[in-house]
Design an enzyme around this catalytic site. Structure first.
Site, PDB file in Angstrom:
ATOM      1  N   ALA A  88       2.592  -4.520   0.684  1.00 28.00           N
ATOM      2  CA  ALA A  88       1.949  -5.834   0.701  1.00 28.00           C
ATOM      3  C   ALA A  88       0.808  -5.944  -0.334  1.00 28.00           C
ATOM      4  O   ALA A  88       0.459  -5.064  -0.940  1.00 28.00           O
ATOM      5  CB  ALA A  88       1.204  -5.855   2.117  1.00 28.00           C
ATOM      6  N   THR A 129      -1.028  -6.129  10.944  1.00 28.16           N
ATOM      7  CA  THR A 129      -2.840  -6.005  10.769  1.00 28.16           C
ATOM      8  C   THR A 129      -3.409  -6.634  12.045  1.00 28.16           C
ATOM      9  O   THR A 129      -2.771  -7.630  12.469  1.00 28.16           O
ATOM     10  CB  THR A 129      -3.328  -6.417   9.768  1.00 28.16           C
ATOM     11  N   ASP A 130      -4.351  -6.057  12.550  1.00 28.40           N
ATOM     12  CA  ASP A 130      -5.001  -6.792  13.906  1.00 28.40           C
ATOM     13  C   ASP A 130      -5.714  -8.310  13.421  1.00 28.40           C
ATOM     14  O   ASP A 130      -5.779  -8.975  14.073  1.00 28.40           O
ATOM     15  CB  ASP A 130      -6.012  -5.878  14.301  1.00 28.40           C
ATOM     16  N   GLU A 131      -5.866  -8.315  11.955  1.00 31.41           N
ATOM     17  CA  GLU A 131      -6.428  -9.601  11.249  1.00 31.41           C
ATOM     18  C   GLU A 131      -5.711 -10.798  11.596  1.00 31.41           C
ATOM     19  O   GLU A 131      -6.045 -12.004  11.555  1.00 31.41           O
ATOM     20  CB  GLU A 131      -6.708  -9.511   9.843  1.00 31.41           C
ATOM     21  N   TYR A 156      -4.872 -13.649   2.993  1.00 37.18           N
ATOM     22  CA  TYR A 156      -4.194 -12.242   3.207  1.00 37.18           C
ATOM     23  C   TYR A 156      -3.704 -12.303   4.624  1.00 37.18           C
ATOM     24  O   TYR A 156      -2.555 -11.948   4.979  1.00 37.18           O
ATOM     25  CB  TYR A 156      -5.125 -11.117   3.064  1.00 37.18           C
ATOM     26  N   LYS A 160       0.109 -12.562   6.505  1.00 41.29           N
ATOM     27  CA  LYS A 160       0.585 -11.147   7.106  1.00 41.29           C
ATOM     28  C   LYS A 160       1.172 -12.068   8.448  1.00 41.29           C
ATOM     29  O   LYS A 160       2.221 -11.659   9.148  1.00 41.29           O
ATOM     30  CB  LYS A 160      -0.424 -10.118   7.599  1.00 41.29           C
TER      31      LYS A 160
HETATM   32  P1  NAD Z   1      -2.355  -0.591  -0.610  1.00 46.06           P
HETATM   33  O1  NAD Z   1      -2.669  -1.912  -1.263  1.00 46.06           O
HETATM   34  O2  NAD Z   1      -2.957   0.635  -0.681  1.00 46.06           O
HETATM   35  O3  NAD Z   1      -0.717  -0.488  -0.967  1.00 46.06           O
HETATM   36  C1  NAD Z   1       0.260  -1.382  -0.896  1.00 46.06           C
HETATM   37  C2  NAD Z   1       1.590  -0.745  -1.712  1.00 46.06           C
HETATM   38  O4  NAD Z   1       2.553  -1.890  -1.716  1.00 46.06           O
HETATM   39  C3  NAD Z   1       1.333  -0.415  -3.103  1.00 46.06           C
HETATM   40  O5  NAD Z   1       1.602   0.802  -3.216  1.00 46.06           O
HETATM   41  C4  NAD Z   1       1.696  -1.413  -3.867  1.00 46.06           C
HETATM   42  O6  NAD Z   1       2.314  -0.930  -5.355  1.00 46.06           O
HETATM   43  C5  NAD Z   1       2.896  -1.775  -3.064  1.00 46.06           C
HETATM   44  N1  NAD Z   1       3.437  -3.236  -3.347  1.00 46.06           N
HETATM   45  C6  NAD Z   1       2.876  -4.179  -3.467  1.00 46.06           C
HETATM   46  N2  NAD Z   1       3.749  -5.404  -3.684  1.00 46.06           N
HETATM   47  C7  NAD Z   1       4.876  -4.732  -3.836  1.00 46.06           C
HETATM   48  C8  NAD Z   1       5.871  -5.480  -3.926  1.00 46.06           C
HETATM   49  N3  NAD Z   1       6.388  -6.760  -4.078  1.00 46.06           N
HETATM   50  N4  NAD Z   1       7.181  -4.784  -4.040  1.00 46.06           N
HETATM   51  C9  NAD Z   1       7.250  -3.352  -3.883  1.00 46.06           C
HETATM   52  N5  NAD Z   1       5.790  -2.827  -3.570  1.00 46.06           N
HETATM   53  C10 NAD Z   1       4.661  -3.528  -3.510  1.00 46.06           C
HETATM   54  O7  NAD Z   1      -2.170  -1.202   1.220  1.00 46.06           O
HETATM   55  P2  NAD Z   1      -2.295  -0.290   2.212  1.00 46.06           P
HETATM   56  O8  NAD Z   1      -4.014  -0.551   2.639  1.00 46.06           O
HETATM   57  O9  NAD Z   1      -1.782   0.975   2.403  1.00 46.06           O
HETATM   58  O10 NAD Z   1      -1.571  -1.147   3.587  1.00 46.06           O
HETATM   59  C11 NAD Z   1      -0.212  -0.946   3.494  1.00 46.06           C
HETATM   60  C12 NAD Z   1       0.439  -2.108   4.906  1.00 46.06           C
HETATM   61  O11 NAD Z   1      -0.649  -1.652   6.152  1.00 46.06           O
HETATM   62  C13 NAD Z   1       0.017  -3.377   4.508  1.00 46.06           C
HETATM   63  O12 NAD Z   1       0.956  -4.094   4.960  1.00 46.06           O
HETATM   64  C14 NAD Z   1      -1.216  -3.755   5.460  1.00 46.06           C
HETATM   65  O13 NAD Z   1      -1.025  -5.160   5.739  1.00 46.06           O
HETATM   66  C15 NAD Z   1      -0.793  -3.033   6.461  1.00 46.06           C
HETATM   67  N6  NAD Z   1      -2.182  -2.559   7.105  1.00 46.06           N
HETATM   68  C16 NAD Z   1      -3.241  -1.829   6.405  1.00 46.06           C
HETATM   69  C17 NAD Z   1      -4.569  -1.765   7.122  1.00 46.06           C
HETATM   70  C18 NAD Z   1      -5.540  -0.948   6.352  1.00 46.06           C
HETATM   71  O14 NAD Z   1      -6.971  -0.975   7.174  1.00 46.06           O
HETATM   72  N7  NAD Z   1      -5.698  -0.822   5.101  1.00 46.06           N
HETATM   73  C19 NAD Z   1      -4.766  -1.903   8.354  1.00 46.06           C
HETATM   74  C20 NAD Z   1      -3.639  -2.299   9.255  1.00 46.06           C
HETATM   75  C21 NAD Z   1      -2.410  -2.793   8.587  1.00 46.06           C
HETATM   76  O1  DAU Z   2      -8.240  -4.883  10.097  1.00 45.34           O
HETATM   77  C1  DAU Z   2      -7.160  -4.239   9.071  1.00 45.34           C
HETATM   78  C2  DAU Z   2      -7.265  -4.617   7.649  1.00 45.34           C
HETATM   79  O2  DAU Z   2      -8.283  -3.955   7.292  1.00 45.34           O
HETATM   80  C3  DAU Z   2      -6.335  -4.384   6.798  1.00 45.34           C
HETATM   81  O3  DAU Z   2      -5.309  -5.404   7.399  1.00 45.34           O
HETATM   82  C4  DAU Z   2      -6.689  -4.718   5.315  1.00 45.34           C
HETATM   83  O4  DAU Z   2      -5.497  -4.538   4.696  1.00 45.34           O
HETATM   84  C5  DAU Z   2      -7.681  -4.026   5.037  1.00 45.34           C
HETATM   85  O5  DAU Z   2      -8.081  -4.033   3.586  1.00 45.34           O
HETATM   86  C6  DAU Z   2      -8.810  -4.069   5.856  1.00 45.34           C
HETATM   87  O6  DAU Z   2      -9.435  -5.474   5.789  1.00 45.34           O
HETATM   88  P1  DAU Z   2     -10.988  -5.505   5.823  1.00 45.34           P
HETATM   89  O7  DAU Z   2     -11.222  -6.659   4.971  1.00 45.34           O
HETATM   90  O8  DAU Z   2     -11.589  -5.349   6.979  1.00 45.34           O
HETATM   91  O9  DAU Z   2     -11.587  -4.265   4.937  1.00 45.34           O
HETATM   92  P2  DAU Z   2     -12.694  -4.086   3.430  1.00 45.34           P
HETATM   93  O10 DAU Z   2     -12.452  -2.577   3.217  1.00 45.34           O
HETATM   94  O11 DAU Z   2     -12.253  -5.122   2.571  1.00 45.34           O
HETATM   95  O12 DAU Z   2     -13.804  -4.414   4.163  1.00 45.34           O
HETATM   96  C7  DAU Z   2     -14.382  -3.932   5.687  1.00 45.34           C
HETATM   97  C8  DAU Z   2     -15.775  -4.639   5.827  1.00 45.34           C
HETATM   98  O13 DAU Z   2     -16.751  -4.343   4.792  1.00 45.34           O
HETATM   99  C9  DAU Z   2     -15.530  -6.082   5.793  1.00 45.34           C
HETATM  100  O14 DAU Z   2     -16.305  -6.475   6.836  1.00 45.34           O
HETATM  101  C10 DAU Z   2     -16.141  -6.320   4.399  1.00 45.34           C
HETATM  102  C11 DAU Z   2     -17.389  -5.337   4.104  1.00 45.34           C
HETATM  103  N1  DAU Z   2     -17.687  -4.987   2.976  1.00 45.34           N
HETATM  104  C12 DAU Z   2     -16.407  -4.822   1.862  1.00 45.34           C
HETATM  105  C13 DAU Z   2     -16.653  -4.249   0.652  1.00 45.34           C
HETATM  106  C14 DAU Z   2     -15.501  -3.991  -0.309  1.00 45.34           C
HETATM  107  C15 DAU Z   2     -18.907  -4.833   2.455  1.00 45.34           C
HETATM  108  O15 DAU Z   2     -19.781  -5.148   3.096  1.00 45.34           O
HETATM  109  N2  DAU Z   2     -19.136  -4.488   1.120  1.00 45.34           N
HETATM  110  C16 DAU Z   2     -18.014  -4.106   0.103  1.00 45.34           C
HETATM  111  O16 DAU Z   2     -18.282  -3.927  -0.689  1.00 45.34           O
END
Ligand code: NAD
Ligand code: DAU
Length: 340
Positions: A88, A129-131, A156, A160
């Site tokens: 994603a 995601t919970d979002e 975003y 999703k």
């Molecule tokens: P990330 O951004 O670290 O990794 C995304 C990966 O997907 C990368 O390796 C990228 O190269 C690959 N990618 C992007 N576009 C692509 C495409 N078109 N084809 C093939 N590969 C592609 O993301 P993450 O934080 O590891 O999140 C992974 C999944 O988990 C996502 O679906 C996200 O919505 C979900 N998620 C993330 C969180 C969080 O806290 N980060 C929480 C809940 C769910």
């Molecule tokens: O809830 C799950 C989601 O969590 C996933 O679906 C997303 O992929 C993942 O990126 C994450 O989203 P958030 O927007 O919650 O995460 P982020 O790390 O960007 O930010 C976490 C919190 O911190 C948010 O309230 C914004 C704040 N923030 C973020 C950054 C980068 C700051 O205050 N300062 C910063 O520099």
């Protein structure tokens, strides 16, 4: 719980070079020796093949490609018995600056995958995601459940949510054998430096003051990425087809509290950071009720000590500067342009 567990032998993991997908690949290789993993990853700015380097070549194959490439997806899915879809565009701030790749990858990419799974009758797990549920007020104990209506706030989260809806429709209309999980905020090693926790840790390593959005009271429900991986495996192998499961580990904390914990670990005063412009549409609070997953499938998180998980994560970034350094300058340049 289903009586007989599904036992996949050949799985395609999309986005397996990203933060959470690569943790899942390591988890499967370590915990499930009979399973072969094909990683399909486009290696965008967020993908790093080093995340899965060193894993046995007879267990893990990396295919560099786009999930929107229908021909490639079809060939890989035809040869698999399950797809676990992580790939994603994942960062809210980027989706505000330019939504277009989010529509393409998160919506069209999911469509390509579920169509291929439908054609070849392959089991599909959708990582979300919970979002998708929007946000909750700060002064209310309510948490998200599987019945909470969808109310996404950002480009975003709306893409999703759209992808979740496609999967639900494919289950109902075409009988796609799919499950969906919606997880809260992950933390741990290998997370891109654009995200909150790694950004602040690497700023402090560089002697730069951390940046807090808005009033810092926004709450996130933190879960260690290893617990996310064990939950996804559990749902893939024992979840009921067509069902959604929420994944969370009771880790609610506001951003200010998390930042102060990081500052303490660096021996810095607790107000040694800058307030910056808030994220437009910034969700106030996320909180997950994961009792369905715990009750039906017996899953429990194991890494629930946030303080020690955070300390290990800080240590990992201190020891792995060559991993994050190449992305740091470009990431901060993007933030500077946004006033953050
Ligand atoms: P990330 O951004 O670290 O990794 C995304 C990966 O997907 C990368 O390796 C990228 O190269 C690959 N990618 C992007 N576009 C692509 C495409 N078109 N084809 C093939 N590969 C592609 O993301 P993450 O934080 O590891 O999140 C992974 C999944 O988990 C996502 O679906 C996200 O919505 C979900 N998620 C993330 C969180 C969080 O806290 N980060 C929480 C809940 C769910
Ligand atoms: O809830 C799950 C989601 O969590 C996933 O679906 C997303 O992929 C993942 O990126 C994450 O989203 P958030 O927007 O919650 O995460 P982020 O790390 O960007 O930010 C976490 C919190 O911190 C948010 O309230 C914004 C704040 N923030 C973020 C950054 C980068 C700051 O205050 N300062 C910063 O520099």
């Amino acid at each position: 719980m289903t009586d007989t567990a599904f036992e996949p032998r050949r799985i395609v993991v999309t986005g397996g070079c990203g933060f959470i997908g690569s943790n899942f690949v390591h988890h499967v290789v370590r915990e499930h020796p009979g399973v072969h993993v094909t990683v399909l990853d486009k290696l965008t700015y967020a993908g790093n093949p080093g995340n899965i380097a060193g894993l046995p070549a007879d267990r893990v194959e990396l295919v560099v490609g786009d999930i929107c490439d229908e021909g490639l997806v079809d060939r890989l899915v035809a040869d698999a018995d399950a797809v676990v879809h992580y790939a994603a565009e994942s960062h809210n701030d980027n989706s505000i600056a330019d939504p277009s790749p989010f529509l393409e990858t998160n919506v069209r990419g999911t469509y390509a995958l579920i169509e291929a799974c439908r054609r070849h009758d392959v089991r599909y797990h959708h990582v979300s995601t919970d979002e998708v549920y929007g946000d909750l007020p700060l002064d209310d104990p309510a948490r998200f459940t599987e019945e909470t209506p969808y109310r996404p706030s950002s480009p975003y989260s709306s893409t999703k949510a759209a992808s979740d809806m496609l999967v639900r429709a494919w289950v109902r209309t075409f009988g796609l054998a799919a499950t969906i999980s919606n997880c809260s905020n992950n933390y741990g090693p290998y997370q891109h430096v654009e995200k909150f926790i790694p950004r602040q840790i690497t700023n402090l390593i560089d002697g730069v003051r951390p940046r807090l959005y808005g009033d810092g009271r926004n709450v996130r429900d933190w879960i260690h990425t290893e617990d996310h991986s064990s939950a996804v495996w559990c749902i893939l192998t024992r979840g009921r087809i067509g069902e959604t499961y929420l994944i969370g580990a009771d880790g609610e904390r506001d951003n200010l509290a998390v930042l102060r914990e990081i500052l303490r670990a660096f021996g810095r005063p607790e107000d040694d950071f800058d307030w910056v412009r808030d994220r437009p549409g910034h969700d106030r609070r996320y909180a997950i009720d994961s009792s369905k997953l715990r009750r039906e499938l017996g899953w429990e998180p194991r890494h629930t000590d946030f303080a020690s998980g955070l300390a290990e994560t800080i240590e990992w970034y201190r020891e792995n500067e060559p991993w994050w350094r190449p992305a740091k300058e470009a990431t901060e340049a993007r933030y500077r342009a946004q006033g953050q």
